[in-house]
Write an enzyme that holds these catalytic residues in place. Structure first.
Site, PDB file in Angstrom:
ATOM      1  CG  ASP A   1      70.210   9.457  56.383  1.00 23.02           C
ATOM      2  OD1 ASP A   1      69.186   9.632  56.784  1.00 23.02           O
ATOM      3  OD2 ASP A   1      70.411   9.789  55.113  1.00 23.02           O
ATOM      4  CB  THR A   2      71.378   5.935  62.039  1.00 20.81           C
ATOM      5  OG1 THR A   2      69.960   6.116  62.135  1.00 20.81           O
ATOM      6  CG2 THR A   2      71.896   7.358  62.501  1.00 20.81           C
ATOM      7  CB  ALA A   3      70.875   0.917  59.870  1.00 18.95           C
TER       8      ALA A   3
END
Length: 524
Positions: A337-339
């Site tokens: 996951d990342t943003a």
């Protein structure tokens, strides 16, 4: 029914959390430019989306300054420590995915804020950090996504981290006021002392004190000697558009390879959402992943033949190898996951950037009294001495982070990216083909059904995860062609959180944020 895009005549901000988008808007209203606003969005995400990103992680930035006429990259990824090597894990099959022994690369986030602000910003770093400090000290309504992430990954948190993110032993409910006073103090120190407060001062001292007592490996010299850097992007031309990505150690070239392959197919005869569309994209991506996994690492430690991989003649060979009605097997990709977020301002400045802790809550380790969750990006190093991404001291790991920017006639036309590790080049390909070939606006492109090809963690089976909104007939055709299709829920978070900005011929900025997350597009 998909809502329409947000459209502004001068500005646009997209991010996976509405409060982060609002933070950027506040900075623009105060007189800051896109670079100031991007730093504010980035810092705010580290507070209001703590399971995805934060000061303990890395970031990559694509920038365009009006009048400068070029895309630049800031590589904000950290290296492994001086004392970190394969002997640290003697007798182990792999680096632990969680805990302090997975926190072996220096966080590059704070350095990247300072670099972008110093190079292009109009306001001070302290001003850009004000919204994030306010959210950390005063609290914010906890998002549904943070609640879900806490339920999913809460067991991986150390006791110190669990005390903050699982108060009372349970994930806080969506909407409760969530405060992070230790993180607020750290951000205040950073605002007052700049990047050196993080890498050479009190913050680094406390992180290293914690790691030393907890059995970690990073030391003060690792932090003091950290430095991100400006570099040139990698690029390909695609039907009148210039597509830009960050170079290795980012996987961005994977998306460029895929578009080079797709250039050999006539999309006017391929219906959007059809079997032919999904099959073609999946097969082109598999070929790109195969080469990526063979070569991607820190280019300071190995030669990466980018010229050959991005050669149009090579793309033609790969395109010819795709079988129209049969799925091929390939390597086993991985990622988490990342943003992603992007900002365009009234002057035409543009920033496309992405940041991460790698897994949800990163290593799961909260660094002493700092309030900082440390990333576990280094756990992706291999312990095989013959592997291109093998662990060595002062080495940057294979990085999934890859913001994208597309220019048309020499100016930014699209900024886009997504959360999701391995899903990033896949979703980017879906977004760009939808906007270029099928005339979708950014909101339509990010909301439309998606797939993610690869394996689920802990299971070597290569699946094509497809949202159930894809018609059953199309899913059946994919399965008949040899894809191992697994149905995913409608708007499933496993597909990542994508966002995009398009700038049209009138200069209007259209923004789309993913209905799979808590984001917002704000423009005027």
């Amino acid at each position: 029914m998909t809502r329409g895009p947000a459209i502004g005549t001068q500005t646009m901000i997209v991010s996976p959390h509405h409060l982060a988008s609002a933070a950027g808007a506040r900075i623009l209203e105060r007189g800051g430019n896109a670079f100031d606003a991007a730093v504010a969005v980035s810092a705010a995400l580290g507070v209001v989306y703590p399971h995805m990103t934060g000061l303990g992680g890395d970031a990559f930035w694509l920038t365009w300054r009006a009048g400068e006429g070029r895309v630049r990259v800031y590589n904000g990824s950290g290296r492994s420590g001086y004392a970190v090597n394969r002997d640290c894990y003697a007798g182990e099959a792999a680096i632990p995915r969680r805990g302090v022994r997975s926190a072996i690369t220096v966080p590059g986030m704070a350095d990247s804020w300072s670099a972008v602000q110093r190079e292009y910003g109009r306001l001070s770093l302290a001003e850009a950090l004000e919204p994030a400090i306010g959210y950390a000290s005063g609290g914010f309504p906890l998002s549904p996504d943070q609640h879900a992430g806490s339920v999913f990954a809460g067991a991986a948190l150390t006791p110190e981290a669990a005390a903050v993110y699982l108060p009372g032993g349970a994930a806080p409910a969506p909407g409760v006021r969530f405060k992070q006073p230790q993180l607020a103090k750290t951000l205040q120190l950073l605002a007052a002392g700049g990047r050196d407060a993080f890498y050479k001062g009190e913050i680094a001292e406390e992180i290293c004190r914690y790691l030393q007592t907890a059995g970690g490996y990073l030391i003060r010299d690792d932090f003091a000697d950290h430095q991100g850097f400006w570099t040139e992007p990698v690029m390909t031309e695609y039907r009148g558009h210039s597509i830009y990505q960050a170079p290795p150690n980012s996987q961005g070239f994977t998306a460029l390879m895929t578009m080079n392959i797709l250039e050999h197919f006539d999309f006017t005869g391929i219906g959007h959402g059809s079997f032919e569309y999904y099959h073609l994209l999946a097969e082109a991506l598999k070929l790109s992943f195969r080469d990526r996994d063979r070569v991607l690492t820190d280019p300071d430690f190995a030669d990466i033949p980018l010229a050959g991989l991005l050669d149009k003649a090579y793309a033609a060979q790969l395109a010819a190898s795709i079988t129209p009605q049969a799925a091929a097997l390939s390597s086993e990709p991985a990622g988490r996951d990342t943003a992603y977020a992007a900002v365009v301002d009234a002057e035409g400045n543009a920033v496309s950037f992405i940041q991460s802790l790698y897994f949800e809550f990163g290593s799961g380790a909260l660094a002493g009294e700092t309030g900082i969750l440390l990333q576990n990006r280094g756990s992706f190093f291999s312990l095989d001495p013959g592997h291109v991404n093998t662990l060595e001291p002062r080495k940057r790991p294979f990085h999934t982070l890859m913001p994208a920017m597309v220019c048309r006639e020499g100016k930014p036309a699209y900024l886009y990216g997504t959360q999701g590790g391995e899903g990033q080049p896949q979703t980017q390909t879906l977004l760009l083909t939808r906007m270029l070939h099928y005339g979708m606006n950014p909101q339509e492109a990010v909301a439309a059904p998606r797939f993610v090809w690869g394996r689920t963690w802990g299971d070597p089976t290569q699946e094509l995860k497809v949202e159930r909104r894809v018609p059953a007939e199309v899913r059946a055709q994919l399965a008949a062609a040899g894809h191992l299709v697994r149905e995913a829920a409608a708007y499933d978070g496993i597909m990542g959180h994508a966002h995009a900005i398009a700038i049209d011929a009138h200069g209007f900025r259209s923004g789309g944020t993913d209905p799979r997350c808590d984001g917002a597009a704000i423009g005027w």
